[in-house]
Scaffold this active site. Sequence first.
Site, short mmCIF file in Angstrom:
data_model
loop_
_atom_site.label_atom_id
_atom_site.label_comp_id
_atom_site.label_asym_id
_atom_site.label_seq_id
_atom_site.Cartn_x
_atom_site.Cartn_y
_atom_site.Cartn_z
N HIS B 87 14.87 -8.51 -29.89
CA HIS B 87 13.86 -9.22 -29.09
C HIS B 87 12.45 -9.02 -29.64
O HIS B 87 11.51 -9.66 -29.17
CB HIS B 87 13.98 -8.90 -27.59
CG HIS B 87 13.44 -7.57 -27.15
ND1 HIS B 87 14.23 -6.46 -26.94
CD2 HIS B 87 12.18 -7.18 -26.86
CE1 HIS B 87 13.47 -5.45 -26.54
NE2 HIS B 87 12.22 -5.86 -26.49
N ASP B 117 20.95 -6.36 -29.37
CA ASP B 117 19.50 -6.28 -29.41
C ASP B 117 19.02 -5.42 -30.59
O ASP B 117 18.04 -4.68 -30.47
CB ASP B 117 18.92 -5.76 -28.09
CG ASP B 117 17.43 -6.08 -27.94
OD1 ASP B 117 16.89 -6.80 -28.80
OD2 ASP B 117 16.82 -5.58 -26.98
N SER B 196 9.43 -1.16 -27.65
CA SER B 196 10.70 -1.78 -28.06
C SER B 196 10.93 -1.64 -29.54
O SER B 196 10.09 -2.00 -30.36
CB SER B 196 10.70 -3.27 -27.70
OG SER B 196 10.89 -3.41 -26.33
#
Lengths: 474, 462
Positions: B87, B117, B196
């Site tokens: 992402h 992911d 992230s």
Amino acid sequence: MTHNRLNSGTPPRVLCLLLCAALLIPAWHTAAQSFTQEALAELHAQVTPAIGIVRYALEVTNPNTGEITKRDNLALALIVSPDGLVMTHGHMVLENSQPFNIKVFLGRGDEEQEYEATLLKKPDDVNVVFLRLKSEERLRLPHVRFARGATLALGQPVALFGLLGDPLDYARGLIERRIGAILDKPRTTCCLDDAVRYGYVGGPVADAAGRVVGVIGFDLSRAEGGDLYVRSGHPLVYQTDLFQRYIDNPPSETEIETSGDHAWLGVFTQPLTDRFAEYWELPANGGLIISTVVAGSPATEAGLRAGDIIVEFDGTPIRAKLDRDVPGFTKLVREAGPGREVVVRVLRDGQPVDVTTVLGTRPRSAQEAGEYEAPQFGLTVRELTTDVRIALNLPENIEGVIVRRVKSGSVAQIARMRPGVVILRFGGHLVTNLADFQAAVEQVTADRPQEVVVFGRLGAATGFFRLEPRWDEP
Amino acid sequence: MKYGDGTLRGVFYYAGALIAALAIDGCATLGGGQSSAVLRAKNEVAPALVHIRPVKEVFTSGQREEVLIVGSGFIISPDGYVVTNEHVAGESRFVKCVLGDKNEVAAEVVGVDPYTDIALLKLDVGRPLPYVRLGDSDRIEAGELVMALGSPHGLARSVSLGIISVTDRYLEESQMGAEPYHNWIQTDAAINPGNSGGPLVNLRGEVIGVNAKVLRGAENVGFAIPINVARDVITQFKAHKRVRRAWLGLALQEMLATTDDPTQRGVVIADVDPLGPAEEAGVRPGDVLAAINDKPVHARFAEDLPALRQMMATLPIGESAHLTLQRGSETVAVTVVAEERSALKGEQVEFGEWGFTATDLTPAIARRAGLDARQGVLVSGTQPGSIARNAGLNNGDIILEMDNEPVTDLAGFREGYRARVEARRPLTLLFVKRGALTRFVLVEQDRELLPATPLEAITETE
């Protein structure tokens, strides 16, 4: 000094204003026939004894999930005949909401009287609802008499009578408005120049001649195109001629309007606009393009298909060009009578084709669907109706019942069941309809197993829920 | 069947209990030994930490836009491979990485995997780079001290400290409703947007997870992808730039979904995809899968499911697998030929002249829409005031036909669209599916979209 100076300065201005007033007021008065204070007070005394309050509970079905919520509601109730016929606004009965436990309160203070009321069948062509008060004695109630044939003109002042809110103990109030616009489509409709409070909706409207000429309405009826105006904030005046015939001949009593008497073809349509006609090189005469043919409907059996353009139904030409023309066709089909053989003329690839079909009976809607509650699991389910299938995009071959309510803290909630789940199997028993489900529940309840496995479908996927019934609970 | 809400609520309550426990114990302080261990571990990883600035393609309201975002990552080899989240680096036009020495270099995207992911980037700087050591995420324990390194809210080189809260948190609702192939490491080390793709590091200075999400509204409930999951994905990226997974068209549920009896072994078949190989082989919902290729399988709890899904994903694609099923009291053996699982996301394209965006249908979307086969393209957005919006095209419509010709995929639609735009064809007829219904949509390319006319102008022309 200052005081004096001011005094000495004012006379010419005051004189001027008075002069203007003298010239203007009589002229304006005759042209627009406004209300005098005495006239308003007199009208108030005459009309407001016929205004009561209707309190009811409303069951609202979410068309997408089938979830049901209930809430209390109230509205203005207008007595329109001495024997207890009451008219109120049409939003009491809508497509996905149904009122119950209806009570009408008349009179005020110590003299307030409570009546139970029966809902009468909602008229198709005007957005009002009629109620019949229940009483063992013959009623002789104060009521409103509507003047027939009175027309309203643009800019004309009108007096409105209605209810003030709860903090003011529902005192009967009045306000003055003007006819702010007159719409010519789909029928001549008068709009007020400004919004009114909810308590005035359904209340009587009087003209300056002291005649009661109509009531305040929310909106047009569904057949006329539905909620075209509800968001504009301009209420409509329903003039007497729109509803008087229902006062003269009240609709039949009905608990719920049933679709059983309505004919059904089973198509969704969109109007043949001039641009669509141009694309298909057809004359710009209007018509209805079939956009969807419902599986298992008379239309499917007759071989109608998406893209066919309906130009004639049972001898009546169809010339729809706008979205608001579509409900008229729906009404035409509905009233044609179930079981009747009709000829539908369509244009297929530009050529007229006559299709003969026997109209079916309109399938039951979610509102009329049978419901079954299994309190031992905290589950209430309903049969799968065509409208729910369409809303949930459920294929024809999926048969079961749909969960409408899951009681908080119940066995079903603990198992993570929720409204919208389509139950396909219950405790090892195949469930294809409400009777199957009821039989399965009864069998399981007799067997009292420790676990009940439910197989269901949510969206496009299937899965299992394991219920652990609390059999020892009373 | 998805129980996303329930799972998340469960997580929420769990977090509440954890916070309460910490409050009772009082604020923990680190002893001298631990403090220096934290410092050592941080020093081992920090030079290989990367601050990532991708320019992503974003499709909103029927328009394609390029947006600069910020994420984190870490170098895993001296030749410059960088691990981050899908992402972060997915759908990116360019990716820039700021290294430990504050120099910025361009990165190439080697592979992205929305199912886990995970994304892999490659830096080419012509010199060996500092890199991290990967740990073994199968050998972690709740309570272990861990650090999260990264760029919370864009603040590069940030370090936060906490413990592993849970080693195997099951989150059913993973990306776009696909059933997850792994459990998550839950930590209370502060993780924020921008973290992230950054590493979750143990006191030995080994990366044990890739930080990826937080529970919104909660305090310090963050989740990392176990590094062993990332390691498999990276190996596949290096071999063939994408992750190949076998697909049987089965959805699984834990045994507890149908029975509390602990002696019952296997895993419940909750759903069989009507277009999948398992359906063809005759597998039915309610069957209990007892063995795959004679190897027994068992999932009593939801936490046991991801490992089973992962095992099924590694079956050889195009080859037969033998499933042993328990159907009531009967044992049934079936043979299925595993297909390759299709991409989770479809390609997205902007159709600027008409003012809308569309994407290829994935099998999941096609199934939800009730289409029997792959056909049509999905409208993902329409621009206000555009030709498409005027025509009544809606977000979520599936375009099935254009001028009576079936639309099979995005590439084909694009070709037809281009031809019509170039020929300035006045009218184009689309046949679309909207929920259970279908509808005709007439695109009027010749209709001028006028700017709003001021009132004065109207008066003057009278």
